[in-house]
Design a protein around this motif. Sequence first.
Motif, PDB file in Angstrom:
ATOM      1  N   VAL A  27      -3.300   4.473  -1.940  1.00  0.00           N
ATOM      2  CA  VAL A  27      -4.144   4.958  -0.850  1.00  0.00           C
ATOM      3  C   VAL A  27      -4.134   6.476  -0.896  1.00  0.00           C
ATOM      4  N   HIS A  28      -5.303   7.074  -0.750  1.00  0.00           N
ATOM      5  CA  HIS A  28      -5.426   8.522  -0.881  1.00  0.00           C
ATOM      6  C   HIS A  28      -5.284   9.190   0.478  1.00  0.00           C
ATOM      7  N   GLY A  38     -13.161  11.015   7.412  1.00  0.00           N
ATOM      8  CA  GLY A  38     -11.990  10.661   8.199  1.00  0.00           C
ATOM      9  C   GLY A  38     -11.374   9.354   7.761  1.00  0.00           C
ATOM     10  N   GLU A  39     -12.208   8.365   7.517  1.00  0.00           N
ATOM     11  CA  GLU A  39     -11.698   7.057   7.093  1.00  0.00           C
ATOM     12  C   GLU A  39     -11.029   7.139   5.724  1.00  0.00           C
ATOM     13  N   VAL A  40     -11.602   7.952   4.823  1.00  0.00           N
ATOM     14  CA  VAL A  40     -10.999   8.109   3.497  1.00  0.00           C
ATOM     15  C   VAL A  40      -9.665   8.841   3.615  1.00  0.00           C
ATOM     16  N   LEU A  41      -9.615   9.891   4.437  1.00  0.00           N
ATOM     17  CA  LEU A  41      -8.386  10.661   4.594  1.00  0.00           C
ATOM     18  C   LEU A  41      -7.264   9.831   5.205  1.00  0.00           C
ATOM     19  N   ARG A  42      -7.611   8.869   6.058  1.00  0.00           N
ATOM     20  CA  ARG A  42      -6.594   8.007   6.669  1.00  0.00           C
ATOM     21  C   ARG A  42      -6.198   6.850   5.766  1.00  0.00           C
ATOM     22  N   GLY A  43      -6.914   6.690   4.665  1.00  0.00           N
ATOM     23  CA  GLY A  43      -6.604   5.595   3.763  1.00  0.00           C
ATOM     24  C   GLY A  43      -7.210   4.273   4.157  1.00  0.00           C
ATOM     25  N   SER A  44      -8.106   4.268   5.148  1.00  0.00           N
ATOM     26  CA  SER A  44      -8.702   3.005   5.591  1.00  0.00           C
ATOM     27  C   SER A  44      -9.998   2.686   4.853  1.00  0.00           C
ATOM     28  N   LEU A  45     -10.462   3.598   4.005  1.00  0.00           N
ATOM     29  CA  LEU A  45     -11.715   3.381   3.275  1.00  0.00           C
ATOM     30  C   LEU A  45     -11.607   4.028   1.903  1.00  0.00           C
ATOM     31  N   LYS A  46     -12.044   3.309   0.883  1.00  0.00           N
ATOM     32  CA  LYS A  46     -12.096   3.868  -0.462  1.00  0.00           C
ATOM     33  C   LYS A  46     -13.326   4.767  -0.595  1.00  0.00           C
ATOM     34  N   PRO A  47     -13.255   5.818  -1.417  1.00  0.00           N
ATOM     35  CA  PRO A  47     -14.393   6.740  -1.530  1.00  0.00           C
ATOM     36  C   PRO A  47     -15.721   6.064  -1.806  1.00  0.00           C
ATOM     37  N   ARG A  48     -15.728   5.100  -2.717  1.00  0.00           N
ATOM     38  CA  ARG A  48     -16.988   4.470  -3.110  1.00  0.00           C
ATOM     39  C   ARG A  48     -17.563   3.571  -2.019  1.00  0.00           C
ATOM     40  N   ALA A  49     -16.762   3.282  -0.999  1.00  0.00           N
ATOM     41  CA  ALA A  49     -17.265   2.461   0.103  1.00  0.00           C
ATOM     42  C   ALA A  49     -18.074   3.279   1.102  1.00  0.00           C
ATOM     43  N   CYS A  50     -18.028   4.601   1.011  1.00  0.00           N
ATOM     44  CA  CYS A  50     -18.854   5.432   1.878  1.00  0.00           C
ATOM     45  C   CYS A  50     -20.313   5.292   1.454  1.00  0.00           C
ATOM     46  N   ARG A  54       0.849  -1.199   0.000  1.00  0.00           N
ATOM     47  CA  ARG A  54       0.000   0.000   0.000  1.00  0.00           C
ATOM     48  C   ARG A  54       0.880   1.242   0.000  1.00  0.00           C
ATOM     49  N   VAL A  55       0.664   2.087  -1.017  1.00  0.00           N
ATOM     50  CA  VAL A  55       1.430   3.322  -1.189  1.00  0.00           C
ATOM     51  C   VAL A  55       0.458   4.493  -1.108  1.00  0.00           C
ATOM     52  N   MET A  56       0.713   5.405  -0.190  1.00  0.00           N
ATOM     53  CA  MET A  56      -0.169   6.570  -0.028  1.00  0.00           C
ATOM     54  C   MET A  56       0.381   7.756  -0.790  1.00  0.00           C
ATOM     55  N   GLU A  57      -0.440   8.328  -1.675  1.00  0.00           N
ATOM     56  CA  GLU A  57      -0.110   9.620  -2.257  1.00  0.00           C
ATOM     57  C   GLU A  57      -0.721  10.692  -1.347  1.00  0.00           C
ATOM     58  N   VAL A  58       0.135  11.527  -0.788  1.00  0.00           N
ATOM     59  CA  VAL A  58      -0.300  12.489   0.219  1.00  0.00           C
ATOM     60  C   VAL A  58      -1.090  13.631  -0.406  1.00  0.00           C
ATOM     61  N   CYS A  59      -0.704  14.037  -1.607  1.00  0.00           N
ATOM     62  CA  CYS A  59      -1.228  15.258  -2.216  1.00  0.00           C
ATOM     63  C   CYS A  59      -2.511  15.012  -3.013  1.00  0.00           C
TER      64      CYS A  59
END
Length: 374
Positions: free
Chosen positions: A64-65, A326-338, A36-41
């Motif tokens: 991960v976003h 919050g979950e999306v910002l932390r990378g623990s949830l994909k946007p479409r899972a909201c 898992r690689v997070m792009e911060v920007c």
Amino acid sequence: MQLVDEFRDPALAQALLSRIDQLMTQTPLAEREVVRVMEVCGGHTHTIFRYGLDQLLPQGLELVHGPGCPVCVLPRACIDTAIAMAQQSDVILASFGDALRVPGSHKSLLQARAEGVDVRTVYSPLDALELARKHPEKEVVFLAIGFETTIPATAMTLIQAEQEGVDNFSMLARHISIIPTLQALLDDPELAVDAFIGPGHVSMVIGTAPYQFVSQRYQRPLVVSGFEPLDLLQSIHMVLEQLATGQPKVENQYARVVSEAGNAQACVAIHALFEPAQSSEWRGLGAIEGSGLQFRTAFSHFDAEQRFAAVLQSEPAATPEYACCGEVLRGSLKPRACPLFGRECTPEHPVGALMVSSEGACAACYQYRGDETP
């Protein structure tokens, strides 16, 4: 691998993807269930969705976003405060366009403007200062947001206002710093991220040196990246090479723009006007120690919160966020899972701030993947 001037060349992209595929089949990467690689920007997130880069990557490699969109982390309480100021009869509130659509506890600045409040869209803090010059009978408040990318422009505008003696100009400053934010993410025991793609625009100002703690203390690779498709593919390849060798470090893929030391003049301007605040509230993430900035005493007369303290005392507390930002910002949830994504929460009617800016993960996902089955 040296990139040529054409940063979207299909042949170069395919060559990078082939090398990424090869790395993912080698030990120790092949032994991992997922990398898992997070792009911060947020700018990187937009590029990834626009060009479908995540869909080109091999199985087992996940992007991960992260929380690198300043509009997306703007808390409801800040919007409530801005509206309270704008509702005063002698006030013009100036803001960047994206921030106008961020939901507050009860409404956005755009909705407040529709109700008759004087809210103006500007493209720079200098535009807001010009409004103050043209309307000496009004108090002009500029909503100043952003990471280190935008703080130098804010600082230089305040210096100019001070030199000119423009006393009907102030700022509601909600600037934030990227380094404490990264540290807070890394200190989160639930963060399941193996490497980082570092922000390009912020790094133009602060340089690459401040990121050394990521590799030295937390043993994670970080590569500062540009914003074109080939920039990101090369950056992904670079972090995978580090993971494959087990030697995490900070590298600079965006060397054509970013240096190790950054922009000294911009950093001096930032430190002359601002100092770290004890903590700053982030939408969806809560308070992050040391991430906010506040005016130094010598420039505190530009602090709009001091000027309007009597008005703000009666403001109600912001209501809780019920989108999954919050979950999306932390990378623990994909946007479409909201559960609100594409239903209650859309770019036209955003519930969460990540659906507002084009750099928000949810807005980018909706724009380029909105018709896909979750």
